[in-house]
Enzyme design. Sequence first.
Site, mmCIF file in Angstrom:
data_model
loop_
_atom_site.group_PDB
_atom_site.id
_atom_site.type_symbol
_atom_site.label_atom_id
_atom_site.label_comp_id
_atom_site.label_asym_id
_atom_site.label_seq_id
_atom_site.Cartn_x
_atom_site.Cartn_y
_atom_site.Cartn_z
ATOM 1 N N PRO A 153 3.208 53.452 7.109
ATOM 2 C CA PRO A 153 4.535 53.464 6.767
ATOM 3 C C PRO A 153 4.316 52.310 5.796
ATOM 4 O O PRO A 153 3.775 51.475 5.777
ATOM 5 C CB PRO A 153 5.428 53.236 7.898
ATOM 6 N N ASP A 154 5.296 52.434 4.493
ATOM 7 C CA ASP A 154 5.469 51.191 3.558
ATOM 8 C C ASP A 154 6.818 50.286 3.858
ATOM 9 O O ASP A 154 7.851 50.879 3.515
ATOM 10 C CB ASP A 154 5.726 51.976 2.108
ATOM 11 N N ILE A 155 6.383 49.286 4.825
ATOM 12 C CA ILE A 155 7.447 48.588 5.235
ATOM 13 C C ILE A 155 8.187 47.867 4.153
ATOM 14 O O ILE A 155 9.585 47.587 4.254
ATOM 15 C CB ILE A 155 6.864 47.519 6.283
ATOM 16 N N LEU A 156 7.547 47.295 3.055
ATOM 17 C CA LEU A 156 8.379 46.392 2.212
ATOM 18 C C LEU A 156 9.355 47.524 1.302
ATOM 19 O O LEU A 156 10.395 47.158 1.108
ATOM 20 C CB LEU A 156 7.257 45.927 0.950
ATOM 21 N N LYS A 169 8.179 49.210 -5.363
ATOM 22 C CA LYS A 169 8.474 48.938 -4.064
ATOM 23 C C LYS A 169 10.241 48.624 -4.010
ATOM 24 O O LYS A 169 10.863 48.888 -3.087
ATOM 25 C CB LYS A 169 7.874 47.659 -3.217
ATOM 26 N N LYS A 213 -14.908 55.826 23.426
ATOM 27 C CA LYS A 213 -15.842 55.494 22.372
ATOM 28 C C LYS A 213 -16.865 56.346 21.495
ATOM 29 O O LYS A 213 -17.297 57.230 22.241
ATOM 30 C CB LYS A 213 -16.624 54.221 22.799
ATOM 31 N N PHE A 251 4.482 40.242 -0.952
ATOM 32 C CA PHE A 251 2.888 39.562 -1.290
ATOM 33 C C PHE A 251 2.143 40.752 -1.799
ATOM 34 O O PHE A 251 2.057 41.761 -1.598
ATOM 35 C CB PHE A 251 2.381 38.891 -0.220
ATOM 36 N N ASN A 257 -8.416 43.873 8.139
ATOM 37 C CA ASN A 257 -8.722 43.078 6.944
ATOM 38 C C ASN A 257 -9.142 41.600 7.006
ATOM 39 O O ASN A 257 -8.922 41.187 8.404
ATOM 40 C CB ASN A 257 -7.790 43.192 5.593
ATOM 41 N N ASP A 308 -3.236 49.992 4.642
ATOM 42 C CA ASP A 308 -2.471 51.159 3.907
ATOM 43 C C ASP A 308 -2.630 52.516 4.500
ATOM 44 O O ASP A 308 -1.905 53.330 4.333
ATOM 45 C CB ASP A 308 -3.000 51.129 2.321
#
Length: 397
Positions: free
Chosen positions: A303-306, A341, A286, A323, A208, A276
């Site tokens: 994985p959802d760290i928060l 969360k 390649k 955030f 991103n 995500d």
Amino acid sequence: MLAGKRILLIIGGGIAAYKCLDLIRRLKGQGASVTPVLTRAGEQFVTPLSLSALAGHKVHRDLFDLTEEAEMGHIQLSRAADLVVVAPATADLMARMAGGHADDLATTLLMATDKRVLIAPAMNVRMWQHPATQRNLALLEADGVLVVGPAVGDMACGETGPGRMAEPAEIVAAIAAALGSGPLGGRHVIVTSGPTHEPIDPVRYIANRSSGAQGTALAAALLALGARVTFVTGPSTIPPPAGAQVVRVETAREMQAAVLEALPADAAVCAAAVADWRVENHSGSKLKKTAGGAPQLVFAENPDILAQLSGLGDGRPRLVVGFAAETDDVIAHATAKRARKGCDWIVANDVSPATGIMGGSENAVTIITATGQEAWPRMTKHAVATRLASRIAEALA
């Protein structure tokens, strides 16, 4: 914040040496004692008289001053301070530090000291980017030397880019962080920052537009308040803050492992823009164009760290901050994210292209808590970081 602290300030030979006069003034204003050491090259830019007048101490210059050796030898001088600061740290001085030279007073003191060393590099952009300088920087960081800056901007030589010495206020903050002074002294904060890169094949990845600027600024602000910071960063071109324990990662799963390894902590601030999804069937070689068309990528949720940090039992940090970077219905999406969360605060911001926030130098955030929301005006990311760090300090008081 620095009352009673003793700083040994080694001044290298660069045009930025003039900033050391302001640096000494600021350190003295914080209650610190400053002992200047002036290199021969440094004498071309600032005078011993001006340094001595501001510091209130004799300026040390000569390794072989017999009177000085009788009064205070270089060994004692190198260990009487609480912190050794090198500003400006020129390319030559960094090279001699990395090589373990001890052929003048400055390098001998640096070799003989048993205290932490903080350097503020300053040089031409090409000199800073030269492979030799980057190798020396890596060696110094591996040896535990702390680094503040350099900043990006116009230089005396007329060129523009990274290489400007950090401003005196920033150096003072880095000194305070290195000495553990401030309202967050004794506190451990984990900060995640930057993007993550999820591989598609050995040369392509999903990422991103996050620069890591806000997370880096926040880590620096927390350090300035005396916190011990574990800085878990994805790939970023922005130098990590001086004084932090830096853990570099690439993927979301690597970031998750690094964050859990860093526990326990008093607070965790998840400022990273974690992908995500990842490509579950990423290729070991390649991918090539074929007559069959585009490859079929299979995605898996990262994985959802928060959420994981927020849901920990006894090991949960007292304060967990997330955030929410949104492009529409910012407050609604961020409020829902905080509830989903289970974190204490969400820092919401609008990153739609028209704002210029993602990758830019400014931010406009709204702090969402269990009791309501507070919108802050648009300001620099450093100002947001300073304000948020103060809120974190209040919450942990």
